[in-house]
Design a protein around this motif. Structure first.
Motif, short mmCIF file in Angstrom:
data_model
loop_
_atom_site.label_atom_id
_atom_site.label_comp_id
_atom_site.label_asym_id
_atom_site.label_seq_id
_atom_site.Cartn_x
_atom_site.Cartn_y
_atom_site.Cartn_z
N PHE A 16 16.52 -10.23 4.24
CA PHE A 16 17.31 -9.17 4.44
C PHE A 16 17.01 -8.11 5.29
CE2 PHE A 16 18.11 -4.82 3.22
CZ PHE A 16 19.51 -4.74 3.57
N THR A 17 15.76 -7.56 5.06
CA THR A 17 15.04 -6.88 5.89
C THR A 17 15.18 -7.16 7.51
OG1 THR A 17 12.98 -7.49 5.91
CG2 THR A 17 13.48 -5.73 4.41
N ASN A 18 14.77 -8.68 7.73
CA ASN A 18 15.02 -9.05 9.16
C ASN A 18 16.53 -8.97 9.55
OD1 ASN A 18 14.29 -10.51 11.49
ND2 ASN A 18 15.19 -12.24 10.72
N PHE A 19 17.46 -9.22 8.93
CA PHE A 19 18.96 -9.16 9.22
C PHE A 19 19.32 -7.73 9.33
CE2 PHE A 19 23.10 -8.46 7.11
CZ PHE A 19 23.70 -8.74 8.39
N ASP A 20 18.96 -6.97 8.65
CA ASP A 20 19.22 -5.37 8.75
C ASP A 20 18.66 -4.94 9.88
OD1 ASP A 20 20.11 -2.97 7.13
OD2 ASP A 20 18.02 -2.21 7.66
N GLN A 21 17.33 -5.19 10.11
CA GLN A 21 16.80 -4.54 11.80
C GLN A 21 17.39 -5.22 12.95
OE1 GLN A 21 12.88 -6.02 11.12
NE2 GLN A 21 12.29 -4.50 9.86
N LYS A 22 18.04 -6.59 12.62
CA LYS A 22 18.59 -7.03 13.82
C LYS A 22 20.18 -6.43 14.11
CE LYS A 22 16.18 -11.49 14.23
NZ LYS A 22 15.92 -12.81 14.16
N ALA A 23 20.63 -6.30 12.83
CA ALA A 23 21.97 -5.76 12.83
C ALA A 23 22.19 -4.21 13.55
CB ALA A 23 22.63 -5.79 11.47
N LEU A 24 21.20 -3.52 13.21
CA LEU A 24 21.18 -2.31 13.74
C LEU A 24 20.43 -1.93 15.03
CD1 LEU A 24 22.25 0.42 12.05
CD2 LEU A 24 21.71 -1.70 10.54
N SER A 25 19.88 -2.98 15.47
CA SER A 25 19.27 -2.67 16.79
C SER A 25 20.20 -2.85 18.09
CB SER A 25 18.22 -3.97 17.03
OG SER A 25 18.74 -5.36 17.03
N GLN A 26 19.96 -2.58 19.05
CA GLN A 26 20.92 -2.19 20.21
C GLN A 26 21.13 -3.56 20.80
OE1 GLN A 26 20.20 1.11 22.73
NE2 GLN A 26 20.81 0.12 24.54
N GLY A 27 22.43 -3.60 21.17
CA GLY A 27 23.06 -4.69 21.65
C GLY A 27 24.15 -4.47 22.80
N LYS A 28 25.26 -5.00 22.39
CA LYS A 28 26.51 -4.74 23.26
C LYS A 28 26.67 -3.13 22.73
CE LYS A 28 27.08 -8.56 25.05
NZ LYS A 28 26.96 -8.74 26.67
N LEU A 29 26.43 -2.68 21.57
CA LEU A 29 26.33 -1.17 21.03
C LEU A 29 25.49 -0.51 21.06
CD1 LEU A 29 29.02 -1.93 18.04
CD2 LEU A 29 29.74 -1.42 20.51
N SER A 30 25.43 0.81 21.45
CA SER A 30 24.00 1.38 21.58
C SER A 30 23.48 1.49 20.12
CB SER A 30 24.50 2.82 21.98
OG SER A 30 25.05 3.65 21.26
N SER A 31 22.28 2.07 19.99
CA SER A 31 21.67 1.98 18.70
C SER A 31 22.25 3.49 18.16
CB SER A 31 20.22 2.51 18.93
OG SER A 31 19.45 1.18 19.39
N LYS A 32 22.69 4.39 18.88
CA LYS A 32 23.05 5.65 18.39
C LYS A 32 24.35 5.17 17.69
CE LYS A 32 25.37 9.90 19.76
NZ LYS A 32 25.54 10.91 21.04
N LEU A 33 25.56 4.45 18.36
CA LEU A 33 26.89 4.28 17.83
C LEU A 33 26.39 3.40 16.61
CD1 LEU A 33 29.76 4.21 17.86
CD2 LEU A 33 29.79 2.11 19.38
#
Length: 218
Positions: free
Chosen positions: A29-46
């Motif tokens: 879960f923590t691995n998934f959570d970190q990847k879901a919230l990390s910057q990608g096409k969307l910024s970390s801020k958004l």
């Protein structure tokens, strides 16, 4: 522990106990959570603004505090946070309103299928059944989704995330179409949905500290 208080900031410190009680699942879960919230096409801020909005729908006080602190580090303003919360509020209210078409169908007793895209066309009937209240809701919804400190594109991404948490198929369809008009890509949409998924799961995980407290009580 103060048994009169079900929520204290310090309770979240017990979250790590799940790494011993259910190590493999907790780490996954923590691995998934970190990847879901990390910057990608969307910024970390958004993504953090989406997380703040979703946390207000899941009603997790631990998540609200954690993600407000995170988005503040991303230099989000209080006004931007407020706008994200207003979108969440509009979508949570909107899901109840949208499901109202099912109530109309049930009342009339003429439904063979529970969900059809066309049923949303009955929404306007509330304007005659509850004219002033319905009008007030529409006004609020439009103002909440209007560009401000956050763009229409950003607000529609938040709306899509919230719609997946409220589980409103009408809202999903409406806001995906609106997001597409606002130039949201399928990849950006997918990232917003992953944030919503992580936050919905995260609220269950965070509330687990209350389960530990309850279990340990005499």
């Amino acid at each position: 522990m103060n048994k009169d208080s079900l929520y204290q900031k310090s309770y979240i410190n017990r979250l790590g106990e799940f790494s011993k009680l259910s190590n493999e699942a907790f780490r996954a879960f923590t691995n998934f959570d970190q990847k879901a919230l990390s910057q990608g096409k969307l910024s970390s801020k958004l993504k953090e603004l989406i997380a703040v909005a979703v946390a207000h729908v899941t009603g997790c006080p631990y998540c609200i505090e954690a993600h407000v602190n995170q988005v503040k580090k991303q230099e989000a303003t209080k006004e931007e946070i407020a706008e994200a919360i207003m979108v969440a509020t509009a979508l949570k209210a909107g899901s109840a309103m949208a499901h109202g078409v099912n109530a109309l169908n049930a009342y009339d007793g003429n439904v063979d299928e529970l969900y059809k895209s066309a049923y949303i066309n009955r929404l306007g009937e509330f304007s005659s059944l509850q004219k002033e209240t319905f009008s007030s809701f529409i006004s609020f919804d439009q103002k909440a989704m209007k560009a401000g400190k956050l763009s229409v594109k950003e607000k529609e991404l938040i709306a899509i995330a919230i719609a997946h948490v409220t589980g409103c198929p009408y809202c999903i369809e409406i806001h995906v179409k609106a997001a597409k008009k606002a130039q949201v890509t399928k990849e950006e949409m997918a990232e917003a949905i992953m944030v919503a998924t992580a936050l919905k799961a995260g609220s269950a995980m965070a509330h687990g500290v209350n389960a530990l407290n309850a279990y340990d009580e005499n």
